[in-house]
Enzyme design. Structure first.
Site, PDB file in Angstrom:
ATOM      1  N   ASP A 173       0.856  -1.177   0.000  1.00 22.74           N
ATOM      2  CA  ASP A 173       0.000   0.000   0.000  1.00 22.74           C
ATOM      3  C   ASP A 173       0.891   1.225   0.000  1.00 22.74           C
ATOM      4  OD1 ASP A 173      -2.251  -1.486   0.226  1.00 22.74           O
ATOM      5  OD2 ASP A 173      -2.395  -1.315   2.408  1.00 22.74           O
TER       6      ASP A 173
ATOM      7  N   ASP B 293      -4.792  -3.549   5.138  1.00 22.77           N
ATOM      8  CA  ASP B 293      -5.287  -3.133   6.447  1.00 22.77           C
ATOM      9  C   ASP B 293      -6.792  -3.326   6.615  1.00 22.77           C
ATOM     10  OD1 ASP B 293      -6.041  -1.133   4.712  1.00 22.77           O
ATOM     11  OD2 ASP B 293      -4.610   0.332   5.476  1.00 22.77           O
TER      12      ASP B 293
ATOM     13  N   ASP C  58      -9.301  -6.467   2.403  1.00 23.83           N
ATOM     14  CA  ASP C  58      -7.973  -6.941   2.002  1.00 23.83           C
ATOM     15  C   ASP C  58      -7.740  -8.382   2.435  1.00 23.83           C
ATOM     16  OD1 ASP C  58      -7.300  -4.503   0.908  1.00 23.83           O
ATOM     17  OD2 ASP C  58      -6.367  -3.754   2.738  1.00 23.83           O
TER      18      ASP C  58
HETATM   19  P1  ATP Z   1      -3.463   3.073  -0.007  1.00 22.39           P
HETATM   20  O1  ATP Z   1      -3.502   3.090   1.493  1.00 22.39           O
HETATM   21  O2  ATP Z   1      -3.912   1.818  -0.612  1.00 22.39           O
HETATM   22  O3  ATP Z   1      -2.222   3.641  -0.571  1.00 22.39           O
HETATM   23  P2  ATP Z   1      -5.435   5.081  -0.064  1.00 22.39           P
HETATM   24  O4  ATP Z   1      -5.398   5.234   1.386  1.00 22.39           O
HETATM   25  O5  ATP Z   1      -5.194   6.267  -0.914  1.00 22.39           O
HETATM   26  O6  ATP Z   1      -4.534   4.020  -0.606  1.00 22.39           O
HETATM   27  P3  ATP Z   1      -8.222   4.625   0.024  1.00 22.39           P
HETATM   28  O7  ATP Z   1      -8.238   4.837   1.473  1.00 22.39           O
HETATM   29  O8  ATP Z   1      -9.011   3.552  -0.611  1.00 22.39           O
HETATM   30  O9  ATP Z   1      -6.773   4.398  -0.488  1.00 22.39           O
HETATM   31  O10 ATP Z   1      -8.587   6.003  -0.628  1.00 22.39           O
HETATM   32  C1  ATP Z   1      -8.808   6.151  -1.990  1.00 22.39           C
HETATM   33  C2  ATP Z   1      -9.330   7.512  -2.293  1.00 22.39           C
HETATM   34  O11 ATP Z   1     -10.552   7.702  -1.627  1.00 22.39           O
HETATM   35  C3  ATP Z   1      -8.428   8.623  -1.803  1.00 22.39           C
HETATM   36  O12 ATP Z   1      -7.471   8.967  -2.772  1.00 22.39           O
HETATM   37  C4  ATP Z   1      -9.404   9.742  -1.581  1.00 22.39           C
HETATM   38  O13 ATP Z   1      -9.680  10.396  -2.803  1.00 22.39           O
HETATM   39  C5  ATP Z   1     -10.665   9.033  -1.149  1.00 22.39           C
HETATM   40  N1  ATP Z   1     -10.787   9.007   0.302  1.00 22.39           N
HETATM   41  C6  ATP Z   1      -9.971   8.390   1.178  1.00 22.39           C
HETATM   42  N2  ATP Z   1     -10.391   8.551   2.434  1.00 22.39           N
HETATM   43  C7  ATP Z   1     -11.501   9.282   2.368  1.00 22.39           C
HETATM   44  C8  ATP Z   1     -12.429   9.792   3.341  1.00 22.39           C
HETATM   45  N3  ATP Z   1     -12.276   9.567   4.635  1.00 22.39           N
HETATM   46  N4  ATP Z   1     -13.452  10.513   2.903  1.00 22.39           N
HETATM   47  C9  ATP Z   1     -13.626  10.726   1.597  1.00 22.39           C
HETATM   48  N5  ATP Z   1     -12.808  10.287   0.655  1.00 22.39           N
HETATM   49  C10 ATP Z   1     -11.746   9.588   1.007  1.00 22.39           C
END
Ligand code: ATP
Length: 923
Positions: free
Chosen positions: A344, A648, A652
């Site tokens: 990730d 996490d 997953d």
């Molecule tokens: P990784 O941990 O896999 O690198 P990530 O944390 O970016 O990826 P996700 O948490 O799935 O992956 O988030 C993907 C997208 O969703 C983010 O780029 C953001 O645009 C949106 N996002 C993440 N968290 C939130 C939230 N709490 N509220 C709204 N949108 C969110």
């Protein structure tokens, strides 16, 4: 906690009576009967209840008692053979021999017992580092505490990925689904809500309950604890924790089997040699028997199983010290063979310390000053300060970020930290910089509905009461998703139809700088709306603007990625983030100037063959959902790779289970992810995975070294005696002397290899090919060579001594010393399987090796020069000049093995140097 668990006396639990039909009662009734409050217990009351009910912990599976562990050391075919030999030796008038054999057995048992005990204890301690936690309301606040601190009457909060800590009567449930397979065997998750069910409903039909040990797969909820520990349904079916895992791994098991086979072969060979010695060569029966006992004791690798187990345990302990907590022991070995790490991005490769750096709103780009979560810093537009209080679009954007948000920031010890999601924390900080008082604003605009974030839609929405403005939905999420739902864009004095192209370009611009981009929008809903449904925010929204956040790469990750490149391990960055953001971060991490990138959408459109190609060739996987991870693991494994995958969330879990090494995040990971993983990272840090891989390679190397040292030294000792009998020559060493050698060296020398540090080149060669037996051709050849050299050395020194006119006793004493010296020198040689041993580090050794050598030398000096030893073992003091010749024999063996190593390296016996991308076969 290893062997005895003390259960303190405590009052009889009131719950020790037939289970109540809590599921048939209304939530309020349940709370009332348990003497609780809908807002949870007070901390003081919880302490009282904990005392009354005891910790919320299932009974621990009985550990082996100390006696049982000691018995297990002796209960072993190899040891039985030795004990029988000792008994017969004693009965035919060889008490010294019997004593020495007995000494071998005792030394082995004690070492095995002590070291395994230590290993089990440290494994327990390591496991305790990942004990489950629970979110509970105490004094009206949400707190996270170890799950064993939960008491009846507590209000537990549940969200996707949580392991339900106790039996709960649900008091709220939003799209809550629970996987109850652990309890009911039903693999399809069950939808939960708060409506009471019939008193006689079966366990699987109690949809208003959540049971201890089950996993939340989706949604959110809360429930009041009705039963803990042994009173839970899980406890009632007799479940226990800490099922004892045998301290073993595939290689160790294979070696165990091999050691037993060797024992049988040795026994058969001994009988044959005995028959030959008595029948053909005409030796007296007693002498022949003692010689054969000597052979058997020399050849049986009785110390091997314990040393291998200890090697494994040392590896697990070293990994834990590097924040990698191994949950399943075979992973220690697999880690050393990992050829691809799928990681990730957020929090693992980056620090997950987010700060809003840029805003785009009302047609302007604004820079935000300040660092971390401290709510201080201004706003600049083109270098000119902006007053947020006088800037409606900016203020509204910041307010949306504050309300559509579950996090909080607070100051402790001068530093500002986040409770909750770091990205949301950054938005709280932004709101504070824009002049909002977080608590006041959230009280004033109370939340009346919510759609929690989910990684498939990448959005989150809330419904708040804006007083005279009526109910307003605020949403935030990935720009694509929010743009698709927006029809208008906010301006300073209203709203105009949205210019999607303009916004998409702005997103690209921010993302290309490595910023994580979030869009925020708003939608007014009709008066009286009191709940939020997905279709309410699917269209017709007004875009408020974009937020660009920085999340710096971890410095350690950059170094770890470099190390992986040298070790032939490929990295795949898998992220839910935007492709441009992910690429920019990948570049900064050193994953290439132009890292090949695919998106979840590309993957969805690919057939199996194309998918496999994309999986193999790409480095960055952007806008993926957890479902892609499983397919990725399978595709990569299909190319022959050994895959480590991080994760996490609850979604997953399938990929973590499928990966060769599933790696869960210890800090932000859900219990479901940890449960599915082989390893948990205490610090969520990518560098810890690489450290674990390094330790995994070390463990495998050390296991091989133990084997490469033990087999030829045992073989050499035994072969010398066998050959002497077969050719009717004088025995180069007596049976009792062979027993002595075995007792001293197996303990003092062999064990030291378990503690060997990582070889310098361990991370500069390609990953090991899995599926090859441990007795690779190379190892067999080495064993044969060293056995032959040992035999030659033994007979050589004997011939030399006799030629010098020494008596047979002195000749044997020199032979014994020569054998031990060769074993010492060979130990130094074997310590570096992949490089020359004639380096400063090689010569000086590690503390364990030096201690072993000093101990062995002291024992040999006593054997040679101390009169009682001379009497017991028939040894004689060796003159200095002859002593030097003895040492020279050891040096000669060392030199011969080093030359062989070089030649083998030149002939390409060694694995090819590391090269990323080499396809590897799996066994
Ligand atoms: P990784 O941990 O896999 O690198 P990530 O944390 O970016 O990826 P996700 O948490 O799935 O992956 O988030 C993907 C997208 O969703 C983010 O780029 C953001 O645009 C949106 N996002 C993440 N968290 C939130 C939230 N709490 N509220 C709204 N949108 C969110």
């Amino acid at each position: 906690m290893a062997t005895t668990t003390v259960t303190p006396a405590r009052p009889r639990r009131p719950a020790e009576r037939p289970a109540e039909a809590w599921h048939a009662l209304a939530p309020a009734e349940v709370v009332a009967r348990l003497g609780g409050e809908p807002t949870g217990l007070s901390a003081a009351e919880a302490v009282v209840r904990l005392d009354l009910h005891g910790p919320n912990r299932l009974p621990r599976a009985a550990r082996r008692s100390a006696l049982a562990r000691l018995a297990a050391q002796v209960h072993n075919l190899l040891i039985y053979v030795l004990l029988v030999s000792a008994a017969i030796s004693a009965s035919i008038g060889h008490p010294t021999d019997a004593l020495v054999i007995f000494g071998v057995v005792v030394a082995n048992a004690v070492i095995g017992f002590v070291q395994e005990g230590r290993a089990e204890r440290s494994l327990d301690a390591i496991r305790a580092m990942v004990d489950p936690t629970a979110s509970v309301l105490r004094d009206g606040h949400r707190v996270t505490l170890p799950a064993d601190g939960v008491v009846p009457g507590d209000v537990v909060l549940l969200e996707a990925g949580d392991r339900v800590p106790a039996d709960l009567r649900l008091t709220s449930a939003h799209a809550l689904r629970v996987d109850e397979a652990t309890l009911t065997g039903e693999s399809v998750p069950v939808d939960k809500d708060v409506a009471a069910v019939a008193a006689d409903a079966a366990l699987g039909d109690r949809t208003d309950m959540a049971f201890a040990g089950t996993f939340v797969t989706a949604g959110q909820g809360a429930g009041v604890v009705v039963a803990t520990a042994g009173e839970t349904e899980l406890g009632r079916v007799g479940a226990m924790i800490g099922a004892v895992e045998r301290l073993t791994s595939p290689l160790v098991r294979e070696m165990d089997r091999f050691a037993r086979q060797v024992t049988v072969v040795v026994l058969v060979a001994s009988v044959a040699v005995f028959a030959y010695a008595v029948g053909v060569a005409g030796h007296p029966v007693g002498d022949a028997f003692m010689a054969v006992v000597g052979i058997a004791v020399a050849a049986i690798p009785e110390g091997l199983p314990a040393v291998l187990t200890i090697t494994l345990a040392v590896g697990v302990r070293r990994m834990a010290r590097r924040n990698a907590i191994v949950r399943r022991l075979p992973a220690v070995e697999t880690l050393g063979a990992v050829s691809i790490i799928c990681s990730d991005k957020t929090g693992t490769l980056t620090r997950n310390e987010m700060t809003v750096r840029a805003l785009v709103t009302g047609g302007r780009e604004i820079t935000v000053e300040g660092a971390g979560y401290a709510p201080s810093g201004g706003f600049l537009e083109g270098g000119v300060a902006v007053d947020p209080a006088a800037d409606r679009p900016l203020e509204e954007l910041a307010l949306a970020g504050l309300l559509c948000n579950d996090a909080d920031i607070r100051e402790t010890g001068g530093a500002w930290i986040v409770d909750g999601d770091p990205m949301e924390g950054a938005l709280v900080t932004l709101a504070a910089k824009a002049g909002h008082d977080a608590r006041a604003a959230r009280e004033r605009f109370a939340r009346i509905g919510a759609i929690p974030f989910d990684s498939r839609h990448r959005t989150m929405a809330v419904l708040v009461d804006r007083g005279t403005d009526g109910p307003v939905a605020y949403l935030k999420g990935a720009p694509e998703a929010i743009l698709a739902a927006s029809a208008l864009e906010a301006t300073a004095d209203g709203a105009v139809p949205i210019d999607v192209g303009h916004w998409e370009r702005a997103v690209e611009r921010l993302a290309a700088e490595g910023l994580r981009v979030l869009a925020l929008a708003r939608r007014r809903l009709p008066a009286g709306t009191d709940a939020l449904a997905p279709h309410d925010v699917a269209a017709g929204c007004t875009l408020l603007g974009l937020v660009g956040l920085i999340d710096p790469p971890r410095a350690e990750a950059v170094a770890a990625i470099e190390e992986c490149a040298a070790a032939g391990i490929r990295i795949k960055m898998i992220t839910g983030d935007h492709a441009a953001t992910a690429r920019a971060i990948a570049r900064r991490l050193g994953l290439g100037d132009d890292p090949p990138t695919v998106t979840g959408r590309d993957l969805d459109g690919a057939d199996d063959a194309a998918f496999r190609r994309l999986a193999a060739e790409s480095t960055v996987f952007a806008r993926t959902s957890p479902e892609h991870k499983l397919r990725l693991v399978e595709a990569l494994q299909g190319t022959g790779a050994v895959v480590a995958m991080t994760g996490d969330g609850v979604n997953d879990a399938p990929a973590l289970k499928r990966a060769d090494v599933g790696v869960a995040m210890g800090l932000k990971g859900t219990e479901a992810a940890k449960e599915a993983s082989e390893m948990v990272l205490a610090d969520d840090n990518f560098a810890s995975i690489v450290a674990a891989v390094r330790e995994g390679r070390t463990v495998y190397d050390n296991l091989t070294k133990v084997i490469a040292w033990t087999l030829p030294t045992n073989g050499g000792e035994a072969a010398a005696v066998v050959l002497a009998i077969l050719f009717g020559a004088a025995l180069p060493v007596t049976p009792v002397q062979i027993l002595w050698i075995n007792m001293v060296t197996a303990v003092a020398l062999g064990l030291t290899l378990a503690f060997e540090p990582t070889e310098p080149g361990a991370m500069r060669r390609a990953a090991r090919t899995v599926g090859r037996g441990f007795l690779a051709a190379r190892l067999v050849w080495r064993i044969a060579l060293v056995t032959a050299l040992m035999v030659a050395g033994t007979f050589g020194i004997q011939a030399f001594a006799l030629a010098r006119g020494h008596g047979p006793e002195l000749a044997r004493t020199m032979a014994v010393n020569a054998i031990v010296t060769m074993e010492i020198f060979y130990l130094f040689s074997v310590r570096f399987a992949h490089g020359p041993s004639l380096t400063w580090r090689g010569v000086v050794g590690t503390p364990a090796v030096l201690l072993g050598v000093v101990g062995t030398v002291a024992a040999q000096l006593a054997f040679t020069y101390a009169p009682p030893f001379n009497a017991a073992f028939g040894s004689r003091p060796v003159p200095l000049a002859d002593g030097l010749v003895v040492v020279a024999v050891g040096v000669a063996l060392f030199a011969a093995v080093e030359v062989e190593k070089r030649l083998a390296a030149r002939l390409g016996h060694r694995g090819a140097p590391a090269r990323a991308g080499t396809p590897r076969r799996r066994g």
